[in-house]
Design a protein around this motif. Structure first.
Motif, short mmCIF file in Angstrom:
data_model
loop_
_atom_site.label_atom_id
_atom_site.label_comp_id
_atom_site.label_asym_id
_atom_site.label_seq_id
_atom_site.Cartn_x
_atom_site.Cartn_y
_atom_site.Cartn_z
N GLN A 135 0.96 -1.23 -0.02
CA GLN A 135 0.10 -0.04 0.06
C GLN A 135 0.92 1.23 0.00
N GLY A 136 0.48 2.13 -0.95
CA GLY A 136 1.26 3.46 -0.89
C GLY A 136 2.24 3.44 -1.87
N GLU A 137 2.43 2.36 -2.57
CA GLU A 137 3.35 2.35 -3.72
C GLU A 137 2.76 1.88 -5.27
N VAL A 138 3.58 2.01 -6.27
CA VAL A 138 3.02 1.82 -7.62
C VAL A 138 2.98 0.22 -7.60
N ILE A 139 1.81 -0.04 -8.26
CA ILE A 139 1.48 -1.64 -8.48
C ILE A 139 2.46 -2.11 -9.76
N ARG A 140 3.04 -3.08 -9.46
CA ARG A 140 3.95 -3.59 -10.51
C ARG A 140 3.64 -5.13 -10.77
N THR A 185 4.54 9.35 -7.47
CA THR A 185 4.59 9.25 -6.35
C THR A 185 2.99 8.92 -5.79
N CYS A 186 2.82 8.15 -4.68
CA CYS A 186 1.50 7.73 -4.35
C CYS A 186 1.30 8.48 -3.14
N ASP A 187 2.16 9.28 -2.37
CA ASP A 187 2.00 10.03 -1.32
C ASP A 187 1.30 11.27 -1.38
#
Length: 517
Positions: A135-140, A185-187
């Motif tokens: 959670q909070g990061e790019v889905i790869r 950025t997911c923040d």
């Protein structure tokens, strides 16, 4: 979401040929084999549940030993003071920015969707449970062909510092493809993030993007083709310079402009390949020469179709209309060229080009309609005057124009199909043909015009003449004497003179007989 009138002088042509020959050779000798994307405080845009900045998109050809890569140089990220003040000086990680590099074929490997809903770039609580992302990061999602791709690099802010850096890091490209770079950025606290620095995209043979690289070699061939045409035309031009028509001066100018444009395009691409940048002044100059060549060549074809110098000595009242159309076409072509080429590094064309193509296409359609309407009238006038030689030339010219128009319409349909079926530019390696075709077609049509109106000792026979009967007789006589020696021509002239003398005596005898009766 998916990522997606006066006689001109005869010396300009040899000067151009000599100058361009030396310039052309110097470019080949000094040719050096990525384009450089420069970012100057570029802001991140909010897209879905992420903030992102596009770093570029280029076709890269894979090569061993690290000859193809994407390199980061002096990348600096700045966050707002409000975002920095929310963290203490001792925090190790106080904000995450991720650098994502993926091939166009793997575009669906970035992001995900929970329960078939809207696609998200960043991992949400629901997606963390379903796909195991953080959670909070790019889905790869790892690529089916290489687990290391897509590439995701993490860049952390420390403490309450306003900035963070990527000093010097590079990613080797081991598979040929269309690559995309995004800073994400997911923040939500990093809203207002800006970035400066540059990235270097390297192909095996230089800095040119993969789609543009074949065009550099193409313009070498086109330069040689125009150079050969220039030599042949100039040889005839100098041989029969006393009989040159105003129309042939115009054709000479078109050849000179075409040669200039091809060499300038080659030099512009060679400079881009060598330095990785496209100076605005150089590209604008090349685009302007191209716009002048396109405009002038179309006006020459229109003037030929109107019978300029053949059926009519001048364009008369149509001159102002032709010039107005030429100025309008030049502006439309110049704006389209500047939008498409000036400062363009990425291998994906901007959407603004689509809007500027429309006026250019409309003017081309109007020109074609005017050309064929005028050509039809000219053919009718030549038939009425029984000018068989001129009529034959114009029929060949109209056939060549018809073939060019049909070919153009067919190619436009193919171009629309090509772009509609390749929205992510995955067929970038063959996209250069779309651009090259129009230069080849223009050269082919110019070659036909040069063949039909080549300078010769009979050039003035094609010129406008007020004596309709004499014009027709002269042309027929010339068609009989073409290709014969001076002795043969003088013998024919003596026979014609004797025949005319005999006709006079015959007419006198007939008159005497009538008197006796």
């Amino acid at each position: 979401m998916d990522f997606a009138s006066r006689r001109s002088r005869s010396y300009p042509i040899p000067i151009l040929i000599i100058t361009y020959s030396f310039f052309f050779l110097s470019l080949i000798i000094n040719l050096t084999n990525a384009s450089i994307h420069i970012y100057d405080k570029e802001p991140f845009d909010e897209v879905g549940n992420a903030y992102l900045l596009s770093g570029g998109s280029e076709g890269i050809v894979a090569a061993p030993n690290g000859r193809s890569y994407i390199r980061f140089r002096d990348i600096t990220l700045w966050r707002t003071k409000e975002a920095a003040d929310e963290h203490s000086e001792m925090e190790h990680s106080s904000g995450l920015v991720q650098v994502v590099i993926f091939e166009a074929a793997d575009r669906n490997n970035i992001g995900g969707s929970a329960y078939g809903g809207q696609r998200s770039i960043c991992c949400t609580p629901d997606l963390a449970k379903l796909e195991g992302c953080k959670q909070g990061e790019v889905i790869r999602i790892p690529s089916a062909t290489d687990n290391k791709w897509p590439i995701v690099l993490n860049v952390q802010f420390s403490g309450n510092y306003l900035s963070t850096n990527i000093r010097d890091e590079y990613v080797n490209v081991t598979k040929t493809g269309m690559y995309n770079l995004f800073f994400i950025t997911c923040d939500p606290k990093l809203k207002g993030l800006v970035m400066s620095g540059k990235t270097v995209w390297k192909n095996p043979d230089g800095y040119l993007p993969g789609r543009m690289a074949p065009l550099m070699r193409f313009y070498v061939l086109m330069s040689l083709a125009y150079l050969l045409l220039s030599v042949i035309w100039f040889f005839q031009y100098m041989r029969f310079w006393k009989d040159i028509l105003q129309l042939q001066h115009c054709i000479t100018a078109v050849i000179a402009l075409g040669l200039s444009e091809m060499i300038l395009w080659y030099s512009e691409y060679a400079n881009f390949n060598s330095t990785g940048t496209r100076p605005v002044a150089i590209t604008t100059w090349v685009v302007t020469v191209g716009a002048i060549r396109k405009t002038f060549s179309r006006l020459v074809i229109l003037s030929i179709s109107m019978g300029y110098g053949v059926v009519r000595p001048t364009l008369g009242g149509l001159t102002s209309k032709v010039l107005l159309l030429g100025c309008t076409y030049f502006l439309a072509s110049e704006l389209l060229g500047i939008t498409e080429y000036v400062g363009s590094i990425n291998d994906i064309s901007g959407r603004a080009r689509l809007f500027l193509v429309l006026p250019d296409a409309f003017l081309d359609a109007f020109l074609i309609l005017w050309i064929f309407t005028s050509l039809s009238r000219t053919l009718e006038q030549l038939q009425a005057k029984r000018s068989s030689v001129k009529l034959d030339i114009y029929r060949k010219f109209s056939n060549a124009l018809a073939v060019a128009v049909v070919t153009s319409v067919t190619w436009i349909a193919y171009e629309v199909y090509f772009k509609a079926t390749d929205p992510f530019n995955e067929r970038w390696q063959s996209a250069w043909i779309i651009t090259a075709f129009w230069d080849i077609l223009a050269f082919a049509l110019l070659s036909v015009i040069c063949y039909l109106w080549a300078p010769s000792q009979s050039s003035q026979r094609y010129a406008y003449s007020e004596e309709v009967g004499e014009e027709s007789d002269d042309e027929e006589a010339h068609s009989l004497t073409r290709g014969k020696s001076d002795g043969d021509i003088s013998l024919i002239e003596k026979k014609e003179k004797n025949a005319r003398t005999t006709d006079v005596f015959d007419q006198e005898d007939e008159t005497e007989e009538e008197k006796r009766e």
